[in-house]
Design an enzyme around this catalytic site. Structure first.
Site, PDB file in Angstrom:
ATOM      1  N   GLU A 104       0.843  -1.212   0.000  1.00 40.64           N
ATOM      2  CA  GLU A 104       0.000   0.000   0.000  1.00 40.64           C
ATOM      3  C   GLU A 104       0.874   1.256   0.000  1.00 40.64           C
ATOM      4  O   GLU A 104       0.539   2.261  -0.628  1.00 40.64           O
ATOM      5  CB  GLU A 104      -0.938  -0.012   1.211  1.00 40.64           C
ATOM      6  CG  GLU A 104      -2.028  -1.072   1.071  1.00 40.64           C
ATOM      7  CD  GLU A 104      -3.002  -1.050   2.230  1.00 40.64           C
ATOM      8  OE1 GLU A 104      -2.564  -1.348   3.343  1.00 40.64           O
ATOM      9  OE2 GLU A 104      -4.193  -0.731   2.014  1.00 40.64           O
ATOM     10  N   GLU A 124      -4.176  -9.371   3.148  1.00 40.13           N
ATOM     11  CA  GLU A 124      -4.975  -9.119   4.362  1.00 40.13           C
ATOM     12  C   GLU A 124      -6.180 -10.037   4.474  1.00 40.13           C
ATOM     13  O   GLU A 124      -6.566 -10.450   5.571  1.00 40.13           O
ATOM     14  CB  GLU A 124      -5.442  -7.662   4.400  1.00 40.13           C
ATOM     15  CG  GLU A 124      -4.347  -6.643   4.664  1.00 40.13           C
ATOM     16  CD  GLU A 124      -3.573  -6.215   3.426  1.00 40.13           C
ATOM     17  OE1 GLU A 124      -3.734  -6.856   2.369  1.00 40.13           O
ATOM     18  OE2 GLU A 124      -2.802  -5.243   3.512  1.00 40.13           O
TER      19      GLU A 124
END
Ligand code: NAD
Length: 694
Positions: A104, A124
Site C-alpha cells: 500500500e 490481508e
C-alpha cells in the site's frame, strides 16, 4: 533504523527494520521526516523509497494490531496521503516482497520499479481483513477493477513480470537495482505532465452491477461464511462509485469493523497457532535432528500411496512396499492417476510428474528398506498386523532409522514394544488425502527419543505439512475428539432430528460437511472397527446408538457402496436422504425407549460442538496436546472446522467458558455421565479464565 541518503537530485529513503522492514511507528515517523526533508530541499527533484536487505516491506506488524502503536501518528494513512500529495515524484523501488501495508505504501508512490525477485501482494483477506490503507482504492485505479479485485479477494502474490504486465510496475530493472531505480527517478524529474497519481485511472467496467454481484456469488461459494472477501468487494465497488477521499474513508471504516470482529481475531489466532505448534515443549536440550534422505512406506493403499507422494513432491526418494504384486500395482497406478489429474489441471508439468514418479520405487521385499532413514507403516488398522510389521522392520532397518506408524487410533507404545528400539518409534498420523491435507499429528510415545520427535517435527515442515505434536491415547487429538462429536450426532437422530437436519445445522455453523456425510465419505466400516475395539471397555449402562452398526449390517458402508446414512446415485457423491434409514432410526429409538421430538439447530450445534470442547479440555489437562491452540490447529486443518471461528477451543473462549460450562452442566443433568464437565473447563470457567490463558 532507517536512513535517508542523497544521490544528486534524488533522495533515497531506505526502510531498514529487520526482519521484514515492518511498518513500526518509528519506521513511519522516519519515512515521514525523510519525505518532509526531501520536499524542503530545493536541490532534490525526486525521492526513491526502497528497502534494506532482500525485502521492500512486509507490512504492518501483526502483533501491533489493536495497540496504540498501530494508530500513533504519523499513521500509514497520513503518510500515504502525504506521499500522494507530494509535488516531487516518489518512486517505490521494490526488491523482494512488498506485502500488505508495504504494498500500500508502494501504491501511494507515483511510480514503482521492480527487481526480478520482487513480489507484491495484498494478503490481508487471509487474516480476515481488507487492505486498510488505500489498497482497495488505489489498486483498481492503477490496474483496473477486475485484476485488482482478483488480487485483493485472492490475497496471492504477483511476481515481477506479472506486476509489469498488469501495470503495477513501471519498469523491471535487471542488474544493479539501486542504480537502475535512480536512473528511472532521474528520468521522471524531466516529466512535465502531472504524475500518474493525479489522474483518476479506474478502468470502469461495462456493467458494474453484474460484475460485482457475480463476484459476490463466487466469494460466498468459495469462501462460505468468511466476511472479509465480501468486504473487499464492497470496497472495490466503492472505488468505482465514490470519489477518492470518500472511498478511502469507506475502506477505513470497513477495515476497523473487521479488525474488531471475531472472525479476524480467529484467523489471526490460527496464524500464530500454526507457528506456535512447531515449538516442542519438554525436550531435554536443543536436539540435533537425524538426516532423512531416503524414506520407506509400507502399504500402498489409500494412505500409503498419498504418503509416498508427499515425499516425492519434496524430492525425497521413496520405496513403497506391498505384500502382493497386485496391490502394489494398484497403489502405483493410483499415484500415477493422481499426478496425471494434477497435470491435466495445468498445475504440474509432465516433466515434473515423470521426475516424481521416478522417485517412487515399488517393492515386495522388506529388505528394500535396509537403507531407509525413515519407514512409515500404513497397513491395515489392526494391532496384530502392525506388531508383526514392526517386528520385521526392526530386523531389516539400519540402526538409527526412524520407524513410524500412520495408525489413526492405536497405541504407539504397544507398537513400539514389538521392536527392540522403542526410542526410534513414533506416530506420523497423516490425513486423507495424504498428498493434499496439510495436517500431520506427530505422536510422541512414552519412549520416543527427543531427537526423533525433533526430526519428525522438522520433517513435517520440509514436506509442507503442519506438524502438531500429540501424546498417546485412543485417537490422539483429532480422532479422540471426533468420538463424542459423532456420538452426539447419532443420539440426536435418535431423539428426532433427521440425518439431513444434523448435517445441515453443522454445515451452516461452518463445518466443511456434516458428520453423516463425512462418515459416508470416510467409510462406515472405519467407525465400526473403532467402536468394536472400544466395546470391551465401554460400560454396559451407558447409552449406545446401534444405528450406524445396523446400517453396516445392511452392507451399506457409505459412498464406496453407494449407500450409507444417505443413498447415492451411481458414480455420484451427492447425498440423498433415504426414508429407509429414517425408518431404521425410528425403530432403533423405539426399541431403546427414546422419546422423539423436534430438535432445534441450536441444540444440534451445541450438543456436537460442546462435546468437542469438553473432550478438548480433557486432552489439554492430560497433556495429550501441548497447548489449546494446537487443538485448534488440528481441528481446522484436519476436520473441516470453520477457520473463521478459530477452532473449537478459541470458539469456546469467544463464547465465554462460563456459558459453555453452564450449558454442559445442563446436558450433564439431562443426558448423564457422558457429559460430565471436564475438570479443567470447570476450573477455568469458575476463575473467569480462557483456554488461551493457560
Ligand atoms: P487400505 O486398506 O487402503 O490400505 C492398506 C494397505 O496395506 C493395503 O493395500 C494392504 O494390501 C497393505 N498391507 C496390509 N498388510 C500389509 C503388510 N503386512 N505389508 C505390506 N502391506 C500390507 O488402508 P488405509 O486407509 O490406507 O489405512 C492404512 C492405515 O492408515 C491404517 O492404520 C489407518 O487407520 C490409517 N489411516 C487411514 C486414514 C483414512 O482416511 N483412510 C487416515 C489416517 C490414517
Amino acid at each position: 533504523m532507517l536512513v535517508s541518503e542523497h544521490d544528486g537530485a534524488v533522495a533515497v529513503i531506505r526502510l531498514d527494520n529487520p526482519p521484514v522492514n515492518g511498518l513500526s511507528h518509528h519506521v513511519r515517523e522516519t519515512i515521514f521526516a525523510g519525505i518532509e526533508a526531501a520536499l524542503g530541499n530545493p536541490e532534490i527533484k525526486a525521492i526513491v523509497l526502497t528497502g534494506a536487505g532482500k525485502i521492500f516491506c512486509g507490512g504492518a506488524d501483526l502483533r501491533q494490531f489493536n495497540t496504540p502503536a498501530a494508530s500513533a501518528e504519523p499513521s500509514l494513512q497520513l503518510l500515504t496521503e502525504r506521499m500522494e500529495a507530494s509535488a516531487k515524484p516518489i518512486i517505490a523501488a521494490i526488491d523482494g516482497v512488498a506485502y500488505g501495508g508495504g504494498f500500500e505504501l508502494a501504491l501511494a508512490c507515483h511510480y514503482r520499479v521492480v527487481s526480478p525477485r520482487a513480489q507484491v501482494a495484498l494478503p490481508e483477506v487471509k487474516l480476515g481483513l481488507i487492505p486498510g490503507c488505500g489498497g482497495t482504492q488505489r489498486l483498481p485505479r492503477l490496474i483496473g477493477v477486475a485484476p485488482a479485485l482478483q488480487m485483493i479477494v485472492g490475497g496471492d502474490p504477483v511476481d515481477a513480470a506479472k506486476a509489469v504486465q498488469l501495470g503495477i510496475a513501471d519498469d523491471l530493472i535487471e542488474g544493479d537495482f539501486l542504480a537502475g531505480a535512480l536512473a528511472f527517478a532521474e528520468r521522471m524529474t524531466a516529466v512535465t505532465a502531472p504524475h500518474p497519481i493525479d489522474i483518476e485511472r479506474t478502468a470502469m467496467i461495462a456493467d458494474s452491477q453484474d460484475f460485482f454481484s457475480t463476484a459476490r456469488a463466487k466469494a460466498a461459494k468459495e469462501k462460505r461464511g468468511f466476511p472479509a472477501p465480501l468486504e473487499c468487494i464492497a470496497c472495490v465497488e466503492a472505488a468505482v462509485n465514490l470519489p477518492r477521499q470518500e472511498g478511502l474513508a469507506f475502506e477505513r471504516q470497513r477495515f476497523i469493523a473487521l479488525l474488531n470482529g471475531t472472525e479476524s481475531k480467529a484467523l489471526r489466532h490460527l496464524f500464530f497457532a500454526e507457528r506456535e505448534a512447531a515449538k516442542i515443549t519438554g525436550l531435554s536440550s536443543p536436539q540435533e535432528t537425524r538426516p532423512i534422505t531416503r524414506v520407506g512406506v509400507l502399504g500402498a493403499g489409500t494412505m500409503g500411496a498419498g504418503i509416498a507422494m508427499c515425499f516425492a513432491n519434496a524430492d525425497i526418494p521413496v520405496t513403497l512396499m506391498e505384500v502382493q504384486q497386485e496391490a502394489l500395482d494398484r497403489g502405483l497406478a493410483l499415484i500415477r492417476k493422481n499426478y496425471a489429474t494434477t497435470v491435466s489441471k495445468g498445475k504440474l508439468s509432465q516433466e515434473k510428474m515423470e521426475h516424481r514418479l521416478g522417485l517412487i520405487e515399488g517393492t515386495l521385499k522388506y529388505e528394500a528398506f535396509s537403507s531407509a532413514d525413515l519407514v512409515i507403516e500404513a497397513v491395515f488398522e489392526d494391532m496384530k498386523v502392525k506388531k508383526e510389521v514392526f517386528g520385521r522392520l526392526d530386523q531389516v532397518c539400519k540402526a538409527g532409522a526412524i520407524l513410524a506408524s500412520n495408525t489413526s487410533r492405536l497405541d504407539i507404545n504397544e507398537i513400539a514394544g514389538s521392536t527392540s528400539r522403542p526410542g526410534d518409534v513414533i506416530g506420523l498420523h497423516f490425513f486423507s488425502p495424504a498428498n493434499v491435507m496439510r495436517l500431520l499429528e506427530v505422536v510422541r510415545g512414552a519412549k520416543t527419543a527427543d531427537d526423533v520427535v525433533a526430526t519428525a517435527m522438522q520433517l513435517a515442515k520440509s514436506i509442507n505439512k503442519i506438524g502438531v505434536l500429540v501424546g498417546v491415547c485412543d485417537g490422539f487429538v483429532g480422532n479422540r475428539m471426533l468420538t463424542p462429536y459423532s456420538r452426539e450426532a447419532n443420539f440426536l437422530i435418535e431423539e428426532g432430528a433427521s440425518v439431513l437436519q444434523v448435517d445441515q445445522a453443522l454445515y451452516d455453523f461452518g463445518m466443511a460437511m456434516g458428520p453423516f456425510a463425512m462418515a459416508d465419505m470416510a467409510g462406515l466400516d472405519i467407525g465400526r472397527a473403532a467402536r468394536l475395539r472400544q466395546a470391551a471397555t465401554r460400560p454396559a449402562h451407558l447409552r449406545y446408538s446401534r444405528v450406524a452398526d445396523q446400517i453396516c449390517d445392511m452392507g451399506r458402508f457409505g459412498q464406496k457402496t453407494s449407500a450409507g446414512f444417505y443413498r447415492y446415485e451411481t458414480s455420484s457423491r451427492i447425498p440423498i436422504p433415504d426414508p429407509e434409514i429414517e425408518a431404521l432410526i425410528e425403530r432403533c429409538a423405539r426399541e431403546d425407549n427414546i422419546q422423539r421430538g423436534p430438535v432445534s439447530s441450536e441444540e444440534i450445534v451445541q450438543r456436537t460442538i460442546y462435546a468437542l470442547i469438553n473432550e478438548g479440555a480433557r486432552i489439554l489437562e492430560e497433556e495429550i496436546a501441548q497447548r489449546s491452540s494446537d487443538i485448534d490447529t488440528v481441528y481446522v486443518n484436519g476436520y473441516g472446522f470453520p477457520a473463521y471461528r478459530g477452532g473449537p477451543m478459541f470458539y469456546a473462549d469467544s463464547i465465554g467458558l462460563d456459558k459453555v460450562y453452564a450449558r454442559i452442566c445442563e446436558f450433564h443433568r439431562r443426558h448423564g455421565e457422558y457429559w460430565e464437565p471436564a475438570p479443567l473447563l470447570e476450573r477455568l470457567a469458575k476463575e473467569g479464565k480462557r483456554f488461551s490463558s493457560i
